[in-house]
Design a protein around this motif. Structure first.
Motif, mmCIF file in Angstrom:
data_model
loop_
_atom_site.group_PDB
_atom_site.id
_atom_site.type_symbol
_atom_site.label_atom_id
_atom_site.label_comp_id
_atom_site.label_asym_id
_atom_site.label_seq_id
_atom_site.Cartn_x
_atom_site.Cartn_y
_atom_site.Cartn_z
ATOM 1 N N THR A 122 -31.377 18.048 -33.374
ATOM 2 C CA THR A 122 -30.054 18.017 -33.494
ATOM 3 C C THR A 122 -29.293 17.805 -32.133
ATOM 4 O O THR A 122 -29.694 18.206 -31.178
ATOM 5 N N GLY A 123 -27.884 17.142 -32.152
ATOM 6 C CA GLY A 123 -27.121 16.947 -31.210
ATOM 7 C C GLY A 123 -27.486 15.680 -30.397
ATOM 8 O O GLY A 123 -28.287 14.536 -31.027
ATOM 9 N N THR A 124 -26.905 15.245 -29.509
ATOM 10 C CA THR A 124 -26.918 14.018 -28.613
ATOM 11 C C THR A 124 -27.384 14.120 -27.433
ATOM 12 O O THR A 124 -26.735 14.901 -26.419
ATOM 13 N N VAL A 125 -28.372 13.361 -26.776
ATOM 14 C CA VAL A 125 -28.781 13.511 -25.310
ATOM 15 C C VAL A 125 -27.433 12.510 -24.706
ATOM 16 O O VAL A 125 -27.205 11.533 -25.030
ATOM 17 N N GLU A 126 -26.838 13.443 -23.727
ATOM 18 C CA GLU A 126 -25.708 12.389 -22.917
ATOM 19 C C GLU A 126 -26.140 12.406 -21.359
ATOM 20 O O GLU A 126 -26.135 13.664 -20.944
ATOM 21 N N ASN A 127 -26.426 11.550 -20.902
ATOM 22 C CA ASN A 127 -26.701 11.488 -19.357
ATOM 23 C C ASN A 127 -25.788 10.392 -18.580
ATOM 24 O O ASN A 127 -25.589 9.456 -19.335
#
Ligand SMILES: [Cu+2]
Length: 135
Positions: A122-127
């Motif tokens: 769940t959620g989003t990887v944000e880099n």
């Protein structure tokens, strides 16, 4: 007394199921995924290729089944956040590797904002990654 025992047994089974489910489905958390730049530098100019890899930092392995989106490429690291350039995905990379094409109109540091959805998480990887364009 009998009801009480059954309720306890039911609760215990529920807890066991929850723990069992958690350990098989989501060993990693969304924060365990990180993008890496394969090359920290590019030549300034049109149609340059950026290559990134999405890694599971817990296993040390690339993530083959993620949906990647590039959100922005701009010169924020050099104080020019308004200086943005288009990024286009390039198909056909190996699993876990993602390529993008962009025009680096100026030498200096560029910030690539990337996102990813990972299957089963769940959620989003944000880099945000910094690439240096050289003259
Ligand atoms: Cu600039």
């Amino acid at each position: 007394m009998k009801t009480f025992t059954n309720a306890r047994a039911f609760r215990a089974a529920l807890i066991a199921a929850t723990i069992g489910g958690a350990s098989t489905a989501a060993l990693a958390e969304i924060t365990d995924y990180k993008f890496e730049l394969l090359d920290q530098t590019v030549q300034a100019g049109p149609d340059k290729t950026i290559t990134v890899r999405l890694m599971n930092t817990k296993t040390g392995k690339p993530v083959p089944d993620a949906v990647i989106f590039a959100t922005r490429l701009d010169m924020a690291p050099d104080g020019m956040q308004e200086m943005a350039t288009k990024i286009a995905p390039v198909p056909g990379a190996e699993p876990g590797i993602h390529k993008f094409k962009a025009t680096f109109g100026m030498a200096g540091r560029w910030q690539l904002s990337l996102g990813a959805k990972v299957q089963g998480e769940t959620g989003t990887v944000e880099n945000k990654l910094v690439i240096t364009a050289q003259k």
